[in-house]
Scaffold this active site. Sequence first.
Site, PDB file in Angstrom:
ATOM      1  N   SER A   1       0.862  -1.179   0.000  1.00 18.98           N
ATOM      2  CA  SER A   1       0.000   0.000   0.000  1.00 18.98           C
ATOM      3  C   SER A   1       0.895   1.223   0.000  1.00 18.98           C
ATOM      4  O   SER A   1       2.076   1.142   0.364  1.00 18.98           O
ATOM      5  CB  SER A   1      -0.886   0.003   1.253  1.00 18.98           C
ATOM      6  OG  SER A   1      -1.517   1.254   1.447  1.00 18.98           O
TER       7      SER A   1
ATOM      8  N   TYR B   1      -2.106  -1.606  10.388  1.00 19.58           N
ATOM      9  CA  TYR B   1      -2.148  -1.717   8.930  1.00 19.58           C
ATOM     10  C   TYR B   1      -0.838  -1.227   8.320  1.00 19.58           C
ATOM     11  O   TYR B   1      -0.234  -1.890   7.480  1.00 19.58           O
ATOM     12  CB  TYR B   1      -3.329  -0.909   8.392  1.00 19.58           C
ATOM     13  CG  TYR B   1      -3.502  -0.992   6.892  1.00 19.58           C
ATOM     14  CD1 TYR B   1      -4.160  -2.067   6.313  1.00 19.58           C
ATOM     15  CD2 TYR B   1      -3.029   0.027   6.060  1.00 19.58           C
ATOM     16  CE1 TYR B   1      -4.332  -2.146   4.938  1.00 19.58           C
ATOM     17  CE2 TYR B   1      -3.202  -0.038   4.692  1.00 19.58           C
ATOM     18  CZ  TYR B   1      -3.850  -1.123   4.130  1.00 19.58           C
ATOM     19  OH  TYR B   1      -4.016  -1.193   2.756  1.00 19.58           O
TER      20      TYR B   1
END
Length: 292
Positions: free
Chosen positions: A145, A156
């Site tokens: 990401s 995350y």
Amino acid sequence: MKSFEGRVAVVTGGASGIGKGIANQLAAQGMKLVLADVERAPLDEAVADFTAKGFEAIGVECDVSKPESVEALAGRTLDAYGAVHVLCNNAGVAGSGGSTSWEQPLGEWEWVMGVNLWGVVHGVRSFLPLMIEQGDEGHVVNTASIAGLVQGSGIYGVTKHAVVALSESLFNELGNRDSKIKVSVLCPGWVNTRILESERNRPEAPRPAPSEETEQLALMRKIVEGMLAKGLDPIEVGSIVVDAIRNESFYVQTHPHWMNMIESRMQNIVEGKDPIGVPPPGMEDLKLPTSD
């Protein structure tokens, strides 16, 4: 990797979102698909969708956080097609967020790390030896990401930074062996997916205790939902990935106009500054309410 026709691609998280977008574009290049996903019903629907278009595809229910499940996926792939040429370690979850790293329950860490990081590790360990042994060209795409390239952002972000680091290691390790297997790390920004709904796939236990959402968190969730809804179509991401495989590009970014966020982090590191980042485009003037 220049030749796609008749070759085999495995895509985890392939029943929806970025995974399905990548699978669609690989199939359009003539590849046979093995779609892996933890959700059975959407997986069956995705396979039916691809086969209705004339693509060759099978679906395998798989929990990438479990090594035995990924091993079974590898075995099913070989049983069906006898080889694997492209591996997309794409399955991922967002986690619940909403509290500090030290306040997150251990179960939350285990769930998000299990899917986002260990899922990639298991994919690499189960498939890469097979791909190397084939002696043919191949490609591994690990989905990280933009959160793996900028300032840390909770559990995350931890997982996505780790996926970038693992991918960089693989690139050099394979290069040192003059391997025909190449590696890319996909670092997308806003993409129109259901990533914020990943709670639907959380294991029954352990689950974090429900907490009252603050006004600030509720506003942030609404903003992110809006950004995702206006994000790239997963099919566009799939096209970017196909080009990266064909051109053997390592860092694969979907939002090059976000480069200033990465540059800001690198500049902070080089100049010894604090890890304070810049927001994504469109959020620069956002004024969030402060909690009491």
